[in-house]
Design a protein around this motif. Sequence first.
Motif, PDB file in Angstrom:
ATOM      1  N   VAL A 191       0.852  -1.176   0.000  1.00 37.42           N
ATOM      2  CA  VAL A 191       0.000   0.000   0.000  1.00 37.42           C
ATOM      3  C   VAL A 191       0.890   1.228   0.000  1.00 37.42           C
ATOM      4  O   VAL A 191       1.902   1.284   0.719  1.00 37.42           O
ATOM      5  CB  VAL A 191      -0.956   0.005   1.211  1.00 37.42           C
ATOM      6  CG1 VAL A 191      -0.211  -0.062   2.525  1.00 37.42           C
ATOM      7  CG2 VAL A 191      -1.876   1.217   1.172  1.00 37.42           C
ATOM      8  N   THR A 192       0.543   2.187  -0.834  1.00 35.50           N
ATOM      9  CA  THR A 192       1.308   3.428  -0.938  1.00 35.50           C
ATOM     10  C   THR A 192       0.359   4.610  -0.929  1.00 35.50           C
ATOM     11  O   THR A 192      -0.819   4.487  -1.281  1.00 35.50           O
ATOM     12  CB  THR A 192       2.150   3.457  -2.235  1.00 35.50           C
ATOM     13  OG1 THR A 192       1.284   3.281  -3.361  1.00 35.50           O
ATOM     14  CG2 THR A 192       3.207   2.356  -2.221  1.00 35.50           C
ATOM     15  N   ALA A 193       0.879   5.757  -0.517  1.00 36.34           N
ATOM     16  CA  ALA A 193       0.120   7.016  -0.515  1.00 36.34           C
ATOM     17  C   ALA A 193       0.835   8.010  -1.417  1.00 36.34           C
ATOM     18  O   ALA A 193       2.066   8.131  -1.382  1.00 36.34           O
ATOM     19  CB  ALA A 193      -0.003   7.567   0.893  1.00 36.34           C
ATOM     20  N   GLY A 194       0.073   8.707  -2.244  1.00 33.71           N
ATOM     21  CA  GLY A 194       0.658   9.680  -3.150  1.00 33.71           C
ATOM     22  C   GLY A 194      -0.349  10.752  -3.492  1.00 33.71           C
ATOM     23  O   GLY A 194      -1.498  10.736  -3.018  1.00 33.71           O
ATOM     24  N   PRO A 195       0.030  11.687  -4.335  1.00 35.15           N
ATOM     25  CA  PRO A 195      -0.900  12.753  -4.733  1.00 35.15           C
ATOM     26  C   PRO A 195      -1.942  12.244  -5.711  1.00 35.15           C
ATOM     27  O   PRO A 195      -1.736  11.255  -6.414  1.00 35.15           O
ATOM     28  CB  PRO A 195       0.014  13.786  -5.386  1.00 35.15           C
ATOM     29  CG  PRO A 195       1.152  12.975  -5.924  1.00 35.15           C
ATOM     30  CD  PRO A 195       1.358  11.846  -4.957  1.00 35.15           C
ATOM     31  N   GLY A 196      -3.096  12.898  -5.733  1.00 24.96           N
ATOM     32  CA  GLY A 196      -4.139  12.555  -6.669  1.00 24.96           C
ATOM     33  C   GLY A 196      -3.859  13.115  -8.041  1.00 24.96           C
ATOM     34  O   GLY A 196      -2.785  13.700  -8.309  1.00 24.96           O
ATOM     35  N   PRO A 197      -4.809  12.950  -8.981  1.00 23.71           N
ATOM     36  CA  PRO A 197      -4.623  13.493 -10.336  1.00 23.71           C
ATOM     37  C   PRO A 197      -4.406  15.009 -10.295  1.00 23.71           C
ATOM     38  O   PRO A 197      -5.099  15.729  -9.570  1.00 23.71           O
ATOM     39  CB  PRO A 197      -5.935  13.124 -11.033  1.00 23.71           C
ATOM     40  CG  PRO A 197      -6.469  11.966 -10.250  1.00 23.71           C
ATOM     41  CD  PRO A 197      -6.061  12.213  -8.834  1.00 23.71           C
ATOM     42  N   GLY A 198      -3.437  15.465 -11.061  1.00 21.34           N
ATOM     43  CA  GLY A 198      -3.128  16.883 -11.088  1.00 21.34           C
ATOM     44  C   GLY A 198      -2.507  17.362  -9.785  1.00 21.34           C
ATOM     45  O   GLY A 198      -2.603  18.559  -9.482  1.00 21.34           O
ATOM     46  N   GLN A 199      -1.895  16.457  -9.022  1.00 19.85           N
ATOM     47  CA  GLN A 199      -1.261  16.796  -7.745  1.00 19.85           C
ATOM     48  C   GLN A 199      -2.241  17.394  -6.745  1.00 19.85           C
ATOM     49  O   GLN A 199      -1.870  18.160  -5.856  1.00 19.85           O
ATOM     50  CB  GLN A 199      -0.100  17.785  -7.982  1.00 19.85           C
ATOM     51  CG  GLN A 199       0.979  17.284  -8.922  1.00 19.85           C
ATOM     52  CD  GLN A 199       1.693  16.050  -8.386  1.00 19.85           C
ATOM     53  OE1 GLN A 199       2.059  16.005  -7.218  1.00 19.85           O
ATOM     54  NE2 GLN A 199       1.841  15.036  -9.241  1.00 19.85           N
TER      55      GLN A 199
END
Length: 484
Positions: A440-448
Amino acid sequence: MRLSTRIALSVAVMVPLLVLGAGVLLLGLVNKDLRGQQDARLRERAAAVLPSARALLAADHNGRPKVEQNQGRKVLGDVLDSGVRVTAADGAVVLAGGPSPADPARLPNEPGGPVTVREHGSAWRVLTVRVDGAVPGTLALIAPAAADGPQLAAVRRRVLLVTVLAAPVSGLLALALADRATLSIRRLSRRAAALDPAAGAAAFAPGRSRIAEVDELATTIGTLLARYDEQAARTAHALETARLFSSAASHELRTPLTSMRTDLDVLAAHPDLPPAERAEIVRDLRADHGRMDELLTALRTLAQGDLVEASAFGSLDFAELVGDAVGETRRRHPEVRLTADLPSEVRVFGWEGGLRILLANLLGNAVVHGHLPGEPSTVAVRLRTDGGCAVLSVGDLGPGIEPARRQAVFTRFHRRPDSPGSGLGLTLVAQQTALHRGTVTAGPGPGQVGTRFEVRLPLLRADAPAVPAQGLTRRDWLATDRGH
């Protein structure tokens, strides 16, 4: 009683019985052979005596006493030690001599035989033949039965002697052989008795004895010890999990309990508080109570994940579980803008309860944090397959997570200052993902914009291991604060 002694006693009883049975059979065969030989001799003698008997009957019929006397002596000489009886056609006895039954009526009248005739405990073999010629009659040869002979008596004595000697000899030999045969069992017993319980199955490494039953018993003992070690490890882990649960609950509940105690003291000390202040204190009490309930529920769920057994895993449709979680979220939070893009079926090997925990906390986190102030939450759920993995992404349009804190959000009791949660929701997501051999990873959504969590779980394959062993070895989520 030792096994070798039991075997020796059994052999000491069985062997004489077998010898006795074989002796009885042997006596019967010997008796049959002797009788056959005796019958053959009777037939030979009858063939040799028949001409003299024919001459004797003719002399008797013609009234020639001297000839009759000479032929009678010749007949008696030819039969040797057998009895003889010559009878004319009218039943008159012409000649009788030698051993025979005292009662002549016991002898057969018609030609035939040899047959056995018994009288007063004695037995005779009688062969009766027809004498053809000018003067017909019958010739009977009589001999004591072979069953009463010295040969059979000698065989009986030898059988009885062997039977008597077989008991001690076979018992001693069986004791020696059984003692040798059970040596491996005694060695195995001594090894098992000397085994240190703390050492477990690792200290019991059975060697090959080249005896199938002993090796099978040693393997069974080793398997039993391994199961005992496994059960002992499970028990120890369960106790450690309970201790950590108690410790974590005690530590985390201290703050809300202190706050609740303060509010209760204020209410008790100031019964005449204005309604507005009293309502505010009651709201604080309810909030602290809700936080405590949520914390205890999360800790219990975390402990449940630490204690899950491999038997709880099976083939599941992950798409169906995601659809159920999306429907439950819409029912609980109708104000949330929730979209879902799901395939018809995605099969994984997993624990249904654990995957439902993962989905509930992942979607619940997006609902709570997936919005900007004054706006409703916007959550997008998508499930797809990528190679050998099922990929679940949950995105929101909230304030997002700083890159430096994206790994830490999965740590136990990690929460933002303004977060209403217990700090265990994403920890539960990480735990269940690890149990299912995923990431499982966490990152920014579309378009940051916002945050997007991505969970990757291996798809169900025919060549995949039946038990997710790698995931099940990690059972320390109550004890450590490792990141993922």
